[in-house]
Design an enzyme around this catalytic site. Structure first.
Site, mmCIF file in Angstrom:
data_model
loop_
_atom_site.group_PDB
_atom_site.id
_atom_site.type_symbol
_atom_site.label_atom_id
_atom_site.label_comp_id
_atom_site.label_asym_id
_atom_site.label_seq_id
_atom_site.Cartn_x
_atom_site.Cartn_y
_atom_site.Cartn_z
ATOM 1 N N ALA A 100 7.454 -5.692 3.373
ATOM 2 C CA ALA A 100 7.132 -5.629 1.972
ATOM 3 C C ALA A 100 6.458 -4.191 1.530
ATOM 4 O O ALA A 100 6.045 -3.858 0.584
ATOM 5 C CB ALA A 100 6.030 -6.563 1.894
ATOM 6 N N GLY A 101 6.776 -3.266 2.252
ATOM 7 C CA GLY A 101 6.576 -1.689 2.171
ATOM 8 C C GLY A 101 4.969 -1.418 2.974
ATOM 9 O O GLY A 101 4.522 -0.313 2.364
ATOM 10 N N SER A 105 7.121 -2.418 10.191
ATOM 11 C CA SER A 105 8.135 -2.033 11.552
ATOM 12 C C SER A 105 7.175 -1.044 12.125
ATOM 13 O O SER A 105 7.265 -1.074 13.371
ATOM 14 C CB SER A 105 9.394 -1.465 11.025
ATOM 15 N N ASP A 145 5.091 6.869 7.904
ATOM 16 C CA ASP A 145 4.495 5.608 8.151
ATOM 17 C C ASP A 145 3.912 5.402 9.713
ATOM 18 O O ASP A 145 2.744 4.894 9.813
ATOM 19 C CB ASP A 145 5.473 4.623 8.175
HETATM 20 C C1 GLA Z 1 9.605 4.800 3.861
HETATM 21 C C2 GLA Z 1 9.734 5.912 4.984
HETATM 22 C C3 GLA Z 1 8.827 7.045 5.090
HETATM 23 C C4 GLA Z 1 8.836 7.670 3.862
HETATM 24 C C5 GLA Z 1 8.790 6.537 2.636
HETATM 25 C C6 GLA Z 1 8.710 7.235 0.920
HETATM 26 O O1 GLA Z 1 8.273 4.288 4.174
HETATM 27 O O2 GLA Z 1 9.963 5.410 6.282
HETATM 28 O O3 GLA Z 1 9.055 8.073 6.067
HETATM 29 O O4 GLA Z 1 9.796 8.598 3.380
HETATM 30 O O5 GLA Z 1 9.608 5.517 2.906
HETATM 31 O O6 GLA Z 1 7.709 7.978 0.908
#
Ligand code: GLA
Length: 343
Positions: A100-101, A105, A145
């Site tokens: 879901a962002g 992962s 992330d």
């Molecule tokens: C995903 C990628 C990150 C970053 C974001 C956008 O979460 O894993 O490295 O690029 O998108 O900011």
């Protein structure tokens, strides 16, 4: 052995990390736990409380991207990168919504790496798990992330310079709340679109040099209009992150919120990673009393909106707190060894 890794929410600075730009995420009080024991064999075996199937990964497995079930690819990616000396058997559970962002992962990768005995600095852990993510999913992700999950600091957002790889914690004001609202929209096409956006940024850099050091007048010289728009997002987003960090330090939450709303707008128009559902949610939240600002967070194409609000302004979503980074919670292996030595 028990290891925990938090998810992250990005307050501002999206699609800037892979060109060495600025991001401002925080590690959150939702995350992933791996519990298990080292095994005297040559495979990593994990069951998941939330996802179907079992991850069974031989230590010398082939392509992680071909492993089934799909969630096991992240385990295989970590095994390939960490290259543990022993097998492992255990289970994984998470309080994060998956896919879901909120970096479910990355949290899985870090928790698995620590459970397998990875010993290195938070930055080294993040870099290893970024490689794991890339080989597992085939997506050329940046470092945000994994580094947010590794380097989290309680009650602080993290100003990360993804070029210099420095992390500067900035205290979250007590009078601010961070709320995450899940759009419920499955993230479609995110992998191919992500790689395509990254290629556009590289095309821009081939023309005008590093975007992390470019200004808007240099961006104006880019010939292709789509590449120019992508670059304009990145350059203005870096400026917004810098301004956001300054406003957060000054406790100017109204300014922080205005910058978040502007970030969403730039991601919508110049970077084109929003969706009608995300736009509608962000607009509704930005118009709600007590909300300083709201924007899509992470890669886009669905997923979550993050809002900065006055306490208890919203009755929807998850209220999240900034927590410290990934850690080994309990190391029974070394207890046992210590026990043996003292016996
Ligand atoms: C995903 C990628 C990150 C970053 C974001 C956008 O979460 O894993 O490295 O690029 O998108 O900011």
């Amino acid at each position: 052995m028990e290891a925990f890794a938090p998810g992250r929410v990005n307050l501002i600075g999206d699609h800037t990390d892979y060109t060495g730009g600025l991001v401002m995420p925080m590690a959150i009080n939702m995350g992933t736990t791996v519990v298990g024991t080292r095994a005297d064999n040559s495979e990593v075996r994990l069951r998941s409380a939330e996802s179907e199937g079992e991850a069974v990964v031989p230590l010398n497995a082939g392509d992680p991207n071909a492993v089934e079930p799909p969630w096991a690819r992240y385990v295989a990616g970590v095994v390939a990168v960490v290259n543990p000396a022993h097998g492992f058997s255990g289970r994984v559970s998470t309080t994060l919504p998956i896919g879901a962002g909120l970096s479910s992962s990355a949290a899985l990768e870090l928790a698995v790496a620590l459970a397998l005995g990875f010993a290195g600095s938070p930055l080294e852990l993040a870099q290893a798990c970024q490689r794991a993510e890339q080989v597992a999913g085939g997506v050329p992700c940046g470092i945000m992330d994994q580094l947010a999950s590794a380097a989290g600091v309680e009650d602080h957002a993290l100003l990360i310079d993804c070029g210099a790889l420095t992390v500067t914690p900035v205290r979250m004001p007590d009078e601010a709340e961070v709320v995450v609202v899940n759009s419920g929209e499955a993230r479609r096409l995110v992998d191919s679109a992500y790689a395509e956006r990254r290629r556009s940024c590289e095309a821009a850099q081939a023309e005008i040099g590093p975007l992390a050091r470019a200004d808007t007048s240099a961006v104006g010289r880019i010939t292709d209009p789509v590449v120019r728009a992508r670059a304009r997002h990145v350059v203005t987003e870096n400026e917004r992150v810098r301004a956001f960090a300054a406003a957060l330090r000054a406790r100017d939450l109204a300014e922080c919120g205005a910058l978040m709303a502007a970030s969403h707008e730039s991601l919508r128009t110049d970077f084109e990673v929003s969706t009608p559902r995300l736009d509608q949610l962000a607009a509704e939240l930005n118009a709600t009393a007590g909300v300083f600002g709201a924007r899509l967070t992470g890669a886009g194409f669905g997923g979550c909106i993050v809002a900065l609000t006055q306490p208890e302004a919203l009755q929807v979503g998850w209220r999240v707190r900034a927590v410290s980074g990934a850690r080994v919670v309990e190391n029974t292996e070394s207890h046992r060894r210590r026990g043996k030595r003292s016996a």
